[in-house]
Design a protein around this motif. Structure first.
Motif, PDB file in Angstrom:
ATOM      1  N   GLN A   1      51.922  30.006  46.438  1.00  0.00           N
ATOM      2  CA  GLN A   1      50.690  29.238  46.279  1.00  0.00           C
ATOM      3  C   GLN A   1      49.628  30.044  45.540  1.00  0.00           C
ATOM      4  O   GLN A   1      48.939  29.538  44.656  1.00  0.00           O
ATOM      5  N   ILE A   2      49.516  31.336  45.936  1.00  0.00           N
ATOM      6  CA  ILE A   2      48.539  32.204  45.265  1.00  0.00           C
ATOM      7  C   ILE A   2      48.890  32.365  43.789  1.00  0.00           C
ATOM      8  O   ILE A   2      48.009  32.354  42.915  1.00  0.00           O
ATOM      9  N   GLN A   3      50.198  32.517  43.524  1.00  0.00           N
ATOM     10  CA  GLN A   3      50.636  32.655  42.139  1.00  0.00           C
ATOM     11  C   GLN A   3      50.283  31.415  41.322  1.00  0.00           C
ATOM     12  O   GLN A   3      49.791  31.518  40.187  1.00  0.00           O
ATOM     13  N   ASP A   4      50.529  30.258  41.918  1.00  0.00           N
ATOM     14  CA  ASP A   4      50.171  29.014  41.226  1.00  0.00           C
ATOM     15  C   ASP A   4      48.672  28.930  40.997  1.00  0.00           C
ATOM     16  O   ASP A   4      48.208  28.485  39.918  1.00  0.00           O
ATOM     17  N   GLN A   5      47.905  29.342  42.026  1.00  0.00           N
ATOM     18  CA  GLN A   5      46.447  29.322  41.880  1.00  0.00           C
ATOM     19  C   GLN A   5      45.983  30.289  40.794  1.00  0.00           C
ATOM     20  O   GLN A   5      45.078  29.985  40.022  1.00  0.00           O
TER      21      GLN A   5
END
Length: 399
Positions: free
Chosen positions: A149-153
């Motif tokens: 999720q952090i990577q996508d963000q």
């Protein structure tokens, strides 16, 4: 999920462990009471009670403490399942032993609860380890989901940042172009007035005119510097192996007039090859050396440049023997338009060191200053090293 797992999950694994523990303690107490009333000696009663009740106590205390362990509540059922597996396995073993010819279990009311209690405790230990392993796997999976999720963000933020940088560059270009044109016109007319009509001005008039011309020149320099600052990331070239000796030599050529006028001496060791943008590193050295010359004080400027390898990076130092910088202002000087001295004391746009920091950060490095007032300043920055360095080095440039 097998039947025992579904059963233990439906009844809450921790509660089942507590029930098992309580059951064995009740068996131990009840058996002890019955045998005491039948006249059995106290020592055998005590020993058997300890064996059976001890297993129950271990299960009871272990189940009670589960919330303060590393085991996730969703895996309490795993522990309960292994307790029942232990008990079931022991029952099967005892049954098979009992049905064998010429064999039978002596005093099953004593042996069965003891052995099944021990098996339940063993199952509790195995189940706890299995539950911890599942907990670790579960936490790892959860962390991976969070990282995803952090990577996508971050990817989304990078896309927005790229768009923002493009808009910033477009704005900076438009602003600089739109501002430079009228500013050049103002400056040209001021210079024209100075050439044609300065004799008709009194002393105050000529002084005011000089201020106006100087202000327009400073404004032009600031706009040009701001444009360079905004384009460090968007207009930079790909990072590739660069010979810092060559970069420094070219920077000194551009500073030749300033070096001669100030009678400056620049000494440098043989510098390494780094991974970088040659044009931006040229600007970096030029700004730091020019800064060292400008703030040299009353003595002829002396600037020393050195390099030291530190793992996967090079630490480059540019040391001058000038007026130095107070410790409270050493972070301030790397901010845009932050000046420690007036234009009358020292010329400059107030962008040079901010531009240096942005260039170094674009190369994945850091820049800082080590200085004391009156003791000179050492500007230190890091650059990524190139592993396949040249076997021979050029002579250090000097001026």
């Amino acid at each position: 999920m097998d039947y025992s797992s579904r059963f233990s999950s439906s009844l809450d694994g921790r509660r089942l462990v507590l029930i098992l523990g309580s059951l064995y303690i009740l068996i131990a107490i009840g058996r002890a009471a019955v045998h005491a009333m039948s006249g059995t000696p106290l020592i055998p009663i005590f020993v058997i009670t300890i064996f059976i009740g001890g297993s129950g106590l271990v299960l009871l205390v272990g189940g009670y403490r589960l919330p303060v362990t590393e085991v996730h509540p969703r895996f309490y059922s795993t522990i309960a399942k292994w307790c029942f597996v232990g008990i079931g396995t022991m029952f099967v073993f005892l049954t098979l032993y009992h049905v064998q010819p010429d064999t039978s279990i002596v005093e099953p009311n004593r042996l069965v609860p003891i052995l099944t209690g021990f098996s339940a405790v063993a199952g509790f230990g195995i189940g706890t380890n299995a539950a911890k392993a599942k907990t670790n796997a579960f936490e790892l999976e959860r962390q991976n989901r969070k990282l995803k999720q952090i990577q996508d963000q971050l990817e989304e933020s990078n896309k927005r940042l790229e768009k923002s940088n493009k808009r910033l560059e477009q704005f900076a270009y438009a602003a600089s172009h739109d501002l430079q044109e009228p500013l050049r016109m103002v400056s040209s007319y001021l210079q024209l007035i100075e050439r044609r009509y300065s004799d008709e001005f009194d002393e105050d008039g000529r002084e005011f005119l000089e201020y106006a011309i100087s202000g327009s020149e400073r404004m032009s320099s600031m706009i040009e510097g701001l444009l360079k600052y905004s384009r460090v990331d968007t207009r930079g070239k790909p990072l590739e192996p660069v010979d810092l000796d060559t970069v420094l030599s070219e920077s000194l050529q551009d500073l030749e007039l300033q070096i001669e006028e100030s009678n400056a001496t620049i000494e440098a060791v043989a510098l390494p090859r780094v991974k970088g943008d040659a044009n931006q590193l040229h600007q970096l050295f030029q700004n730091l050396i020019s800064n060292g010359i400008e703030y040299s004080g009353n003595e002829p400027p002396q600037i020393d440049i050195s390099a030291e390898r530190n793992g996967e990076e090079w630490i480059i130092s540019v040391h001058d023997r000038g007026i130095g910088i107070d410790s409270d202002a050493q972070d301030q000087i790397f901010e845009v338009f932050q000046r420690l001295h007036s234009h009358e004391e020292h010329v400059g746009s107030g962008i040079g060191l901010a531009l240096c920091r942005r260039i170094v950060e674009r190369h994945g490095g850091k820049i800082w200053v080590e200085s004391e007032p009156g003791e000179g300043s050492t500007f230190v920055f890091t650059l990524p090293a190139v592993t396949n360095r040249k076997a021979t080095r050029n002579s250090p440039p000097s001026a």
